[in-house]
Design a protein around this motif. Structure first.
Motif, short mmCIF file in Angstrom:
data_model
loop_
_atom_site.label_atom_id
_atom_site.label_comp_id
_atom_site.label_asym_id
_atom_site.label_seq_id
_atom_site.Cartn_x
_atom_site.Cartn_y
_atom_site.Cartn_z
N ARG A 67 37.70 -59.28 -51.82
CA ARG A 67 36.77 -58.78 -52.84
C ARG A 67 37.09 -59.27 -54.24
N HIS A 68 38.37 -59.45 -54.55
CA HIS A 68 38.72 -59.76 -55.94
C HIS A 68 38.10 -61.10 -56.36
N PRO A 69 37.51 -61.15 -57.56
CA PRO A 69 36.90 -62.41 -58.01
C PRO A 69 37.88 -63.59 -58.01
N TYR A 70 39.17 -63.34 -58.23
CA TYR A 70 40.13 -64.45 -58.20
C TYR A 70 40.32 -64.97 -56.77
N GLY A 122 44.19 -54.85 -70.60
CA GLY A 122 43.13 -54.86 -69.59
C GLY A 122 43.48 -55.75 -68.41
N CYS A 123 42.45 -56.25 -67.74
CA CYS A 123 42.64 -57.03 -66.52
C CYS A 123 43.21 -58.41 -66.84
N PRO A 124 44.26 -58.84 -66.11
CA PRO A 124 44.85 -60.16 -66.41
C PRO A 124 43.90 -61.32 -66.13
N PHE A 125 42.84 -61.09 -65.31
CA PHE A 125 41.94 -62.18 -64.92
C PHE A 125 40.70 -62.26 -65.82
N GLN A 126 40.64 -61.40 -66.84
CA GLN A 126 39.39 -61.26 -67.63
C GLN A 126 38.91 -62.57 -68.26
N THR A 127 39.84 -63.46 -68.65
CA THR A 127 39.40 -64.68 -69.36
C THR A 127 38.76 -65.71 -68.43
N ARG A 128 38.88 -65.51 -67.13
CA ARG A 128 38.30 -66.48 -66.18
C ARG A 128 37.31 -65.82 -65.22
N CYS A 129 37.08 -64.54 -65.42
CA CYS A 129 36.26 -63.81 -64.44
C CYS A 129 34.78 -63.85 -64.82
N PRO A 130 33.92 -64.37 -63.95
CA PRO A 130 32.49 -64.41 -64.27
C PRO A 130 31.85 -63.02 -64.28
N GLN A 131 32.55 -62.00 -63.77
CA GLN A 131 31.96 -60.65 -63.72
C GLN A 131 32.63 -59.68 -64.70
N CYS A 132 33.33 -60.25 -65.69
CA CYS A 132 34.09 -59.40 -66.62
C CYS A 132 33.15 -58.41 -67.35
N LYS A 170 43.60 -51.80 -67.62
CA LYS A 170 44.09 -52.63 -66.51
C LYS A 170 43.76 -51.94 -65.18
N PRO A 171 43.08 -52.62 -64.25
CA PRO A 171 42.74 -51.96 -62.99
C PRO A 171 43.98 -51.81 -62.09
N ALA A 172 44.09 -50.65 -61.44
CA ALA A 172 45.22 -50.43 -60.51
C ALA A 172 44.84 -50.98 -59.13
N VAL A 200 34.95 -52.66 -69.80
CA VAL A 200 36.10 -51.88 -69.36
C VAL A 200 37.27 -52.78 -68.97
N CYS A 201 36.96 -54.00 -68.53
CA CYS A 201 38.01 -54.92 -68.06
C CYS A 201 38.91 -55.35 -69.22
N ARG A 202 38.35 -55.33 -70.45
CA ARG A 202 39.13 -55.76 -71.62
C ARG A 202 39.97 -54.61 -72.18
N ALA A 228 42.68 -54.79 -57.03
CA ALA A 228 42.83 -54.31 -58.41
C ALA A 228 41.68 -54.89 -59.22
N CYS A 229 40.57 -54.19 -59.26
CA CYS A 229 39.38 -54.70 -59.94
C CYS A 229 38.45 -53.54 -60.24
N HIS A 230 37.93 -53.48 -61.47
CA HIS A 230 37.03 -52.37 -61.84
C HIS A 230 35.71 -52.40 -61.08
N LEU A 231 35.37 -53.53 -60.50
CA LEU A 231 34.15 -53.55 -59.69
C LEU A 231 34.24 -52.60 -58.52
N TYR A 232 35.47 -52.25 -58.11
CA TYR A 232 35.66 -51.41 -56.92
C TYR A 232 36.37 -50.09 -57.27
FE1 SF4 Z 1 36.86 -59.38 -63.25
FE2 SF4 Z 1 36.92 -57.01 -64.41
FE3 SF4 Z 1 37.52 -57.23 -61.85
FE4 SF4 Z 1 39.17 -58.16 -63.71
S1 SF4 Z 1 38.60 -56.02 -63.38
S2 SF4 Z 1 38.59 -59.18 -61.85
S3 SF4 Z 1 37.75 -58.92 -65.23
S4 SF4 Z 1 35.53 -57.62 -62.80
#
Ligand code: SF4
Length: 322
Positions: free
Chosen positions: A248-251, A286-296, A304-306, A299-301, A317-321
């Motif tokens: 699921r994680h965008p990364y 916030g989320c360590p992947f935010q600078t490369r995530c197309p779904q940022c 930090k998602p657990a 809240v992601c900034r 670990a993603c706010h989408l879920y």
């Molecule tokens: Fe992308 Fe936000 Fe999920 Fe991080 S928490 S991976 S920035 S959607």
């Protein structure tokens, strides 16, 4: 030992492990941030991520090659990271490592039999008269001819040297073997046979592996569980062989898109991940992947998602879920 959902006992329980390296200017580089993972008896935990994601630092901290900043690694009911002196030495006997380049770990002036039996000598577990027989036994285990014991490392191929590296790790009958990019330097065909050997030895000896790799396809095949790391964080923990359908994680999904396939459609392109990787010295909140995530999202900034279980066997670990 506690039991897992799949009924295998836990051999290594990594709890909240953090490793920060101090820099000369007083700042810290966070290589591993509050990582919790379990390694189960007779199973393989894969750890994957781009170079610099912290996967090798994680295993080196577990093995006490670097002191941990905080956290615990429970083995046989005790925190490995608190062990010192003889206790630490005995723990190392049970957790062995196979390196990417075994040649660098071998003394080129030593014969293979001495390389293989050196760990046993270090622990006073072998007499000189038994070295030839033990070396032959270890070579048989890794499907190499017994007479290789009288060779030197330079007279063997890369795949054969890696088999010697595995045999050397087996000499002390460990419960856990850490394979740090152990197959990355090998040709693809040799990589396959070394992986098949690791699987066969695991079935025979019930060894747990931590398999560090940057090849998503390979860890998916080799591992019961796969931890995906990004900038020192585990962003997804998922069952092996389910990555392509269940991640699921965008990364992780972005990593899947860049796995090389031989059945690329005409005109299909490998799309590299866009965006800058932030410095591990100055991670944004916030989320360590935010600078490369197309779904940022906003809240992601901020937050930090657990790592949360979203279905049995899948943690993300993603706010989408959330
Ligand atoms: Fe992308 Fe936000 Fe999920 Fe991080 S928490 S991976 S920035 S959607």
């Amino acid at each position: 030992m506690s039991e897992s959902a799949n009924n295998a006992p836990v051999v290594l329980d990594i709890r909240g492990l953090t490793k920060k390296f101090p820099l000369e200017d007083g700042r810290f580089l966070t290589a591993c941030d509050n990582i919790s993972l379990r390694v189960y008896k007779g199973q393989t935990l894969g750890i994957i991520g781009e170079s610099g994601c912290g996967k090798s630092t994680l295993v080196r901290t577990i093995l006490q090659l670097h002191p941990a900043t905080s956290g615990e690694v429970i083995y046989n009911g005790e925190n490995l990271l608190e062990a010192t002196g003889e206790k630490r030495r005995q723990n190392r006997r049970r957790i062995q490592m196979v390196f990417q380049d075994p040649t660098a770990a071998f003394n080129p002036k030593m014969k293979i039999k001495d390389i293989l039996c050196e760990p046993l000598r270090n622990f006073g577990l072998i007499k000189s008269r038994d070295v030839d027989a033990k070396a032959a036994e270890l070579l048989r285990m890794v499907e190499l001819p017994e007479d290789f014991k009288d060779r030197y490392p330079h007279s063997m191929s890369g795949g054969q040297r890696q088999r010697v590296g595995i045999a050397r790790a087996l000499a002390l009958e460990p419960e856990v073997i850490v394979c740090d990019e152990a197959t990355s330097a090998l040709d693809v065909s040799v990589q396959k046979t070394v992986c098949e050997l690791l699987i066969k030895l695991q079935r025979e000896k019930n060894i747990a592996y931590m398999f560090i790799c940057h090849d998503l396809g390979l860890v998916d095949l080799m591992c019961k569980q796969v931890a995906v790391m990004y900038l020192g964080n585990v962003v997804e923990l998922i069952e092996g062989r389910r990555i392509s359908e269940a991640c699921r994680h965008p990364y992780t999904r972005a990593l899947l898109k860049v796995v090389f396939k031989i059945d690329f459609a005409r005109g299909e392109k490998i799309e590299p991940l866009a965006g800058e990787i932030p410095s591990p010295v100055e991670l944004p909140p916030g989320c360590p992947f935010q600078t490369r995530c197309p779904q940022c999202m906003d809240v992601c900034r901020r937050q930090k998602p657990a790592l949360r279980e979203v279905e049995p066997g899948c943690h993300v670990a993603c706010h989408l879920y959330s």
